[in-house]
Design an enzyme around this catalytic site. Sequence first.
Site, PDB file in Angstrom:
ATOM      1  N   ASP A 217      44.280  56.796  49.154  1.00  8.15           N
ATOM      2  CA  ASP A 217      43.309  56.527  49.407  1.00  8.15           C
ATOM      3  C   ASP A 217      43.623  56.023  47.761  1.00  8.15           C
ATOM      4  OD1 ASP A 217      41.224  54.547  50.050  1.00  8.15           O
ATOM      5  OD2 ASP A 217      40.004  56.518  48.939  1.00  8.15           O
TER       6      ASP A 217
ATOM      7  N   ASP B 146      39.676  54.716  45.302  1.00  3.51           N
ATOM      8  CA  ASP B 146      38.971  55.273  44.709  1.00  3.51           C
ATOM      9  C   ASP B 146      38.647  56.301  45.333  1.00  3.51           C
ATOM     10  OD1 ASP B 146      38.805  52.552  43.728  1.00  3.51           O
ATOM     11  OD2 ASP B 146      37.876  51.652  45.377  1.00  3.51           O
TER      12      ASP B 146
ATOM     13  N   GLY C 161      34.547  54.428  51.358  1.00  2.00           N
ATOM     14  CA  GLY C 161      35.577  54.379  51.743  1.00  2.00           C
ATOM     15  C   GLY C 161      35.651  52.408  52.732  1.00  2.00           C
TER      16      GLY C 161
ATOM     17  N   ARG D 155      33.805  46.283  52.623  1.00  2.00           N
ATOM     18  CA  ARG D 155      32.953  45.665  50.533  1.00  2.00           C
ATOM     19  C   ARG D 155      31.674  45.062  52.336  1.00  2.00           C
ATOM     20  NH1 ARG D 155      33.731  41.860  47.771  1.00  2.00           N
ATOM     21  NH2 ARG D 155      35.920  42.625  47.164  1.00  2.00           N
TER      22      ARG D 155
ATOM     23  N   SER E 289      39.463  48.788  49.675  1.00  3.13           N
ATOM     24  CA  SER E 289      39.107  47.573  48.567  1.00  3.13           C
ATOM     25  C   SER E 289      39.094  46.077  48.497  1.00  3.13           C
ATOM     26  CB  SER E 289      38.725  48.627  47.008  1.00  3.13           C
ATOM     27  OG  SER E 289      38.528  47.869  46.248  1.00  3.13           O
TER      28      SER E 289
ATOM     29  N   ASN F  43      39.807  45.284  45.579  1.00  5.02           N
ATOM     30  CA  ASN F  43      39.965  45.595  43.897  1.00  5.02           C
ATOM     31  C   ASN F  43      41.154  46.071  43.606  1.00  5.02           C
ATOM     32  OD1 ASN F  43      37.640  43.954  42.688  1.00  5.02           O
ATOM     33  ND2 ASN F  43      36.559  45.200  43.484  1.00  5.02           N
TER      34      ASN F  43
ATOM     35  N   ASP G 202      39.328  61.288  49.875  1.00  3.00           N
ATOM     36  CA  ASP G 202      37.927  61.876  50.103  1.00  3.00           C
ATOM     37  C   ASP G 202      36.911  61.018  50.422  1.00  3.00           C
ATOM     38  OD1 ASP G 202      37.839  58.832  48.556  1.00  3.00           O
ATOM     39  OD2 ASP G 202      36.278  59.837  47.261  1.00  3.00           O
TER      40      ASP G 202
END
Length: 273
Positions: free
Chosen positions: A17, A19, A61, A64, A139, A141, A197
């Site tokens: 992952d 972020d 996770g 969005r 994400s 991004n 995470d």
Amino acid sequence: MPEALPDPLRAEGVLFDLDGVLTPTAEVHMRAWKVVFDDVFERWGITPPYSDADYFDYVDGKKRYDGVASLMRSRNVEIPWGAVDDEPEAETICGIGNRKNAAFAQSLRAEGIAPFPGSLALVEKLSAAGVPLGVVSSSKNAEEVLAAAGIRSFFRIVVDGVVAERENLASKPAADMFHAGAVALGVDPAHSIAVEDATSGAASAAAAGFAIVIGVDRGAGADALRDAGATVVVEDLDVFLADQTATATESPLSTESPVSPASTLSPDSEETA
């Protein structure tokens, strides 16, 4: 007695992952969501107020818009979904999500981002050993964050929110994204490692059949990560940097190595989704 940790060098592939695992962008996301939801909740009179626990329970996770919808449902609030090109001012699921993304992008470009030192060191170690690496992130991004952090070149594939939308992949905790990541990387999840995470991400990797799911506890909680499907929980990936001497264990990916106090499961413990 030290607990058995998986040895990433023995994995067929490792999917990370982004972020909160590779970069501290989870903190930037958290701040952006708080600004947006504090405003929405206050203007609409939604109670109880938004909290950090809401981020971990409903947003972290997930893709969005799914995160917005999940949080709103937790408060019994129903609003139109809208469209992905809604203006940030639109009072729709997509509008709220786009409002947050604008705040996140502004912060990222103004402040920049650097990878966690332990994560970067592990990625460099695995890359040098020829272990195939990939990123699975909800994400949209992800590519921008990887480029800004200077680590995009380490990863052969990236399955992110853009890919998920294009391929109609269900959001984490469904297995879709980690399954797609394994297919794209050309590895068998049963002989590979996923690193997460978020509880939704740990559940996604477990559902996709990954033999080892490493939970990195950046705030979600060790017990919550284990309950979601993590087979071992650590506080930082630097625990995997020490020289490890292989021992005979049930898991072909295991070695004996010290683990952070947060971890209590061995890699061959039963996974839960």
